[in-house]
Design an enzyme around this catalytic site. Sequence first.
Site, PDB file in Angstrom:
ATOM      1  NE  ARG A   8      -3.273   0.020   2.998  1.00  0.00           N
ATOM      2  CZ  ARG A   8      -3.613   0.350   4.234  1.00  0.00           C
ATOM      3  NH1 ARG A   8      -3.299  -0.441   5.242  1.00  0.00           N
ATOM      4  NH2 ARG A   8      -4.260   1.474   4.469  1.00  0.00           N
ATOM      5  CB  SER A  41      -0.342   4.311   4.250  1.00  0.00           C
ATOM      6  OG  SER A  41       0.203   3.112   4.776  1.00  0.00           O
ATOM      7  CE  LYS A  95      -2.927  -2.739  13.227  1.00  0.00           C
ATOM      8  NZ  LYS A  95      -3.012  -1.879  14.417  1.00  0.00           N
ATOM      9  CG  ASP A  96      -4.174  -4.099   7.838  1.00  0.00           C
ATOM     10  OD1 ASP A  96      -4.889  -3.778   8.808  1.00  0.00           O
ATOM     11  OD2 ASP A  96      -3.365  -3.326   7.296  1.00  0.00           O
ATOM     12  CB  THR A 109     -10.434   3.674  18.419  1.00  0.00           C
ATOM     13  OG1 THR A 109      -9.776   2.521  17.861  1.00  0.00           O
ATOM     14  CG2 THR A 109     -11.790   3.238  18.942  1.00  0.00           C
ATOM     15  CB  SER A 115      -9.518  -0.903  16.459  1.00  0.00           C
ATOM     16  OG  SER A 115      -9.525  -2.153  17.102  1.00  0.00           O
ATOM     17  NE  ARG A 175      -7.142  -5.069  18.812  1.00  0.00           N
ATOM     18  CZ  ARG A 175      -6.430  -4.153  19.442  1.00  0.00           C
ATOM     19  NH1 ARG A 175      -6.308  -4.185  20.749  1.00  0.00           N
ATOM     20  NH2 ARG A 175      -5.819  -3.186  18.770  1.00  0.00           N
ATOM     21  NE  ARG A 176      -5.910  -0.043  18.742  1.00  0.00           N
ATOM     22  CZ  ARG A 176      -5.260   0.403  17.660  1.00  0.00           C
ATOM     23  NH1 ARG A 176      -5.869   1.221  16.822  1.00  0.00           N
ATOM     24  NH2 ARG A 176      -4.017   0.016  17.417  1.00  0.00           N
ATOM     25  NE  ARG A 195     -11.196   3.771   7.487  1.00  0.00           N
ATOM     26  CZ  ARG A 195     -11.379   3.332   6.248  1.00  0.00           C
ATOM     27  NH1 ARG A 195     -12.602   3.236   5.752  1.00  0.00           N
ATOM     28  NH2 ARG A 195     -10.352   2.977   5.505  1.00  0.00           N
ATOM     29  CG  ASN A 203      -2.486  10.133   7.415  1.00  0.00           C
ATOM     30  OD1 ASN A 203      -2.817  10.960   8.267  1.00  0.00           O
ATOM     31  ND2 ASN A 203      -2.147  10.482   6.180  1.00  0.00           N
ATOM     32  CB  VAL A 204      -0.247   8.680  12.415  1.00  0.00           C
ATOM     33  CG1 VAL A 204       0.232   9.408  13.664  1.00  0.00           C
ATOM     34  CG2 VAL A 204      -0.256   7.170  12.655  1.00  0.00           C
ATOM     35  CD  GLN A 205       1.434  11.621   9.573  1.00  0.00           C
ATOM     36  OE1 GLN A 205       0.663  10.854   9.001  1.00  0.00           O
ATOM     37  NE2 GLN A 205       2.628  11.249  10.015  1.00  0.00           N
ATOM     38  NE  ARG A 257      -6.473   6.866  12.458  1.00  0.00           N
ATOM     39  CZ  ARG A 257      -6.717   5.574  12.651  1.00  0.00           C
ATOM     40  NH1 ARG A 257      -6.879   5.111  13.876  1.00  0.00           N
ATOM     41  NH2 ARG A 257      -6.796   4.739  11.637  1.00  0.00           N
ATOM     42  CB  CYS A 286      -8.424  -7.882  10.149  1.00  0.00           C
ATOM     43  SG  CYS A 286      -9.139  -7.076   8.710  1.00  0.00           S
TER      44      CYS A 286
END
Length: 306
Positions: A9, A11, A84-85, A128, A130, A132-133, A150, A152-154, A156, A254
């Site tokens: 990918r 990202s 995990k994906d 989040t 997820s 699961r989280r 949802r 990317n990190v930046q 969020r 997942c």
Amino acid sequence: MKSIILGTRGSALALAQVDLTEKALAAAIPGLVVERRVFVTRGDQKLDLSLIRANEAGGKGLFTKELEDALLNGAIDVAVHSLKDLPGHNPPGLEVTAVLERAPTADLLITKTPQTLRELPPGALVGTSSVRRARQVQWLRPDLRIEEWRGNVQTRLRKLTERAEVAGIILAQAGLERLGHDLRGGQLETEQGRFFAASLAGDLLPAIGQGAIALQSRANRPEVTAVLQKIDHRETHLAIRAERELQRLLAGDCALPVGVRTNLANDRIQMRAILFGPEGTSPKEAEAEAPTPEAVAAEVFAQLGG
């Protein structure tokens, strides 16, 4: 083989994982020519899809199908995934041939002021993507509100900065470290500002495969298998074999609300798991130890009511 083509990918995190793969290959096989090809997956395109409501997410393979199709049609030799994906079942003809050494598996609570999960004020809002989280947080702190985030990190972190009502977001330690962030001292310095990072290792069990990079290839390509086996990390592979076997037994993808922690000790595999059912019900928990990945997964599955 004199050359190999890696698919990924696009990202920043995915490209960081390819960097690590290329570095491992260069160390193991000097002179090997490595090419990378970047793909856009359905999960990258459809940012409006819910990952917490799995029926809206389109099910299995949201972030992997395009890479797996490229493997099957011969456009690439290896697909590089966040493990995990990956859904629990490989498509026919494909296999997880190798994994790199696992990074830390903890989740982190990222906040604007120093706070742990248990210190968040009543009714605080946490972001989040997820399931699961989300389920584990709501089990531990039913008063907290969860909002699906949802991006990317930046993206969020920017939203965390801009929205005063949001107390924090949850991110994976492995991903942040692979992006080059220094988390020592419990702080996270970024272009978006300074944040605080509290480990959730004692609160949340990680996702199946969290922190591991999976190298997937065609089962009928022994020359590719031989290359990848040179960079396979044995201990990590044993742990993820156990986790993916549990995933297979649970018939989950997942997005399944299951958390798992796996450790190796004296040639035995220890696994602890938590599985969530319908909303409003208590989770099932299990813990087991066995000499093989398949045996420990079977015991945990049995305890979970399989």
